[in-house]
Design a protein around this motif. Structure first.
Motif, PDB file in Angstrom:
ATOM      1  N   ILE A 138       0.755  -0.963   0.034  1.00 55.71           N
ATOM      2  CA  ILE A 138       0.094   0.110  -0.159  1.00 55.71           C
ATOM      3  C   ILE A 138       0.884   1.497  -0.148  1.00 55.71           C
ATOM      4  N   GLY A 139       2.281   1.128  -0.004  1.00 56.17           N
ATOM      5  CA  GLY A 139       3.060   2.303  -0.151  1.00 56.17           C
ATOM      6  C   GLY A 139       3.219   2.984   1.100  1.00 56.17           C
ATOM      7  N   LEU A 140       2.867   2.268   2.251  1.00 57.03           N
ATOM      8  CA  LEU A 140       3.295   2.788   3.708  1.00 57.03           C
ATOM      9  C   LEU A 140       4.622   2.766   4.163  1.00 57.03           C
ATOM     10  N   LEU A 141       5.324   1.617   3.953  1.00 53.62           N
ATOM     11  CA  LEU A 141       6.621   1.520   4.418  1.00 53.62           C
ATOM     12  C   LEU A 141       7.233   0.385   3.237  1.00 53.62           C
ATOM     13  N   SER A 142       8.119   0.791   2.456  1.00 53.65           N
ATOM     14  CA  SER A 142       8.788  -0.141   1.616  1.00 53.65           C
ATOM     15  C   SER A 142      10.517  -0.027   1.764  1.00 53.65           C
ATOM     16  N   PRO A 143      10.838  -1.317   1.860  1.00 57.25           N
ATOM     17  CA  PRO A 143      12.439  -1.393   1.946  1.00 57.25           C
ATOM     18  C   PRO A 143      12.952  -0.637   0.719  1.00 57.25           C
ATOM     19  N   GLU A 144      14.115   0.077   1.343  1.00 60.17           N
ATOM     20  CA  GLU A 144      14.809   1.086   0.549  1.00 60.17           C
ATOM     21  C   GLU A 144      16.029   0.198  -0.697  1.00 60.17           C
ATOM     22  N   ARG A 145      16.427  -0.926   0.076  1.00 58.54           N
ATOM     23  CA  ARG A 145      17.654  -1.273  -0.706  1.00 58.54           C
ATOM     24  C   ARG A 145      17.165  -2.709  -1.311  1.00 58.54           C
ATOM     25  N   GLN A 146      17.197  -3.020  -2.709  1.00 58.95           N
ATOM     26  CA  GLN A 146      16.601  -3.973  -3.338  1.00 58.95           C
ATOM     27  C   GLN A 146      17.955  -4.666  -4.100  1.00 58.95           C
ATOM     28  N   TYR A 147      18.355  -5.772  -4.007  1.00 59.72           N
ATOM     29  CA  TYR A 147      19.422  -6.389  -4.767  1.00 59.72           C
ATOM     30  C   TYR A 147      19.213  -7.253  -6.019  1.00 59.72           C
ATOM     31  N   GLU A 148      19.933  -7.496  -6.784  1.00 57.50           N
ATOM     32  CA  GLU A 148      19.632  -8.489  -7.959  1.00 57.50           C
ATOM     33  C   GLU A 148      18.952  -9.744  -7.789  1.00 57.50           C
ATOM     34  N   SER A 149      19.528 -10.394  -6.535  1.00 61.75           N
ATOM     35  CA  SER A 149      18.966 -11.760  -5.949  1.00 61.75           C
ATOM     36  C   SER A 149      17.617 -11.346  -5.730  1.00 61.75           C
ATOM     37  N   GLY A 150      16.706 -10.403  -5.652  1.00 55.01           N
ATOM     38  CA  GLY A 150      15.477 -10.078  -5.347  1.00 55.01           C
ATOM     39  C   GLY A 150      15.315  -9.763  -3.610  1.00 55.01           C
ATOM     40  N   TYR A 151      16.266  -9.833  -2.853  1.00 51.34           N
ATOM     41  CA  TYR A 151      16.190  -9.595  -1.560  1.00 51.34           C
ATOM     42  C   TYR A 151      16.037  -8.121  -1.377  1.00 51.34           C
ATOM     43  N   GLU A 180      16.073  -4.899   1.782  1.00 58.66           N
ATOM     44  CA  GLU A 180      16.576  -4.801   3.105  1.00 58.66           C
ATOM     45  C   GLU A 180      16.101  -3.517   3.545  1.00 58.66           C
ATOM     46  N   TYR A 181      15.666  -3.566   4.759  1.00 62.34           N
ATOM     47  CA  TYR A 181      15.175  -2.107   5.610  1.00 62.34           C
ATOM     48  C   TYR A 181      16.504  -1.522   6.180  1.00 62.34           C
ATOM     49  N   THR A 182      16.291  -0.319   6.000  1.00 64.72           N
ATOM     50  CA  THR A 182      17.489   0.639   6.527  1.00 64.72           C
ATOM     51  C   THR A 182      17.100   0.987   7.843  1.00 64.72           C
ATOM     52  N   ASP A 183      18.033   1.716   8.494  1.00 68.31           N
ATOM     53  CA  ASP A 183      17.696   2.237   9.833  1.00 68.31           C
ATOM     54  C   ASP A 183      16.670   3.306   9.921  1.00 68.31           C
ATOM     55  N   GLU A 184      16.564   4.162   8.730  1.00 67.39           N
ATOM     56  CA  GLU A 184      15.348   4.937   8.575  1.00 67.39           C
ATOM     57  C   GLU A 184      14.087   4.406   8.430  1.00 67.39           C
TER      58      GLU A 184
END
Length: 246
Positions: free
Chosen positions: A23-36, A38-42
């Motif tokens: 819903i666009g409320l909280l999206s992880p900022e980092r995305q890697y080629e593997s598809g994983y 990650e959530y940042t501290d922010e």
């Protein structure tokens, strides 16, 4: 942190975190080629804000509007959340005391009067006025109340019509950018209207009032009667106006 690690840290299910992402409320900022992803501290700080607002009963749509507002300030939000949580605790403590007395009454240990049975409930206060007094001081609210009390019925009707006309004008502009000339001209009319009719609003108080339009669903519901999304548009336009005229 990966989504499973965040779920373990916070106690929130992976499914809920995926829903926040969808819903666009909280999206992880980092995305890697593997598809994983990650959530940042922010991201985690934003999640904390979401959970505070949820604890206070805010719907997800409202939380999203607040967090996405250009006027959002994390420190101010935390201070507001602390105040609201303390008020909630006070109300709960009062209701717990009433329940405990009611249990004793039901078991025959004490005798409660009819007045005592309802002393924990309070529907007499005006939540808007309470919030206004805490944000801008008693003098501003008292001046506003005194002015309204001194008006004739015709004068009050004329003032209400003017206020509604401004809302309608702004509703017709809500597809514009909040910083556009048209939007800023209309929001200045709202600023002038408030100062002419409800005491002296500083630019900071004006900006804070706009934030309340989206943070408090009571305000949002009333304002959005003139057009869906008007409260958010006014909040953003008021923030721009305040910052530009400092």
């Amino acid at each position: 942190m990966k989504v499973k690690e965040v779920a373990k840290l916070t106690g929130i299910s992976v499914r809920t975190l995926h829903h926040y992402d969808e819903i666009g409320l909280l999206s992880p900022e980092r995305q890697y080629e593997s598809g994983y992803r990650e959530y940042t501290d922010e991201n985690l700080e934003t999640l904390q804000q979401i959970l505070f607002f949820r604890e206070l009963g805010f719907p997800l749509k409202k939380i999203k509007d607040v967090l996405n507002s250009p006027a959002f300030d994390r420190r101010e939000a935390l201070l507001m959340q602390k105040k609201m949580l303390l008020e909630k605790r006070s109300r709960l403590d009062q209701m717990i005391r009433l329940v405990e007395k009611s249990i004793q009454h039901a078991e025959g240990e004490i005798k409660m009067t009819n007045e005592e049975k309802f002393e924990g409930f309070d529907f007499s206060h005006n939540p808007y006025e309470k919030e206004a007094r805490e944000r801008w001081g008693n003098k501003a609210v008292d001046r506003s109340n005194a002015k309204l009390a001194g008006m004739s019925e015709e004068e009050q009707e004329a003032m209400t019509k003017k206020m509604n006309d401004i809302y309608k004008q702004l509703a017709g502009l809500r597809q514009e950018l909040p910083a556009s000339e048209k939007a800023q001209s209309a929001i200045k009319e709202w600023y002038d209207f408030l100062n002419n009719n409800f005491g002296n609003y500083s630019l900071e108080a004006f900006k804070g009032l706009g934030q309340m339009y989206v943070a408090d669903e009571r305000f949002t519901k009333n304002i959005d009667q003139f057009g869906e999304g008007l409260a958010q548009f006014m909040c953003d336009a008021m923030a721009v106006f305040a910052d530009k005229n400092k």
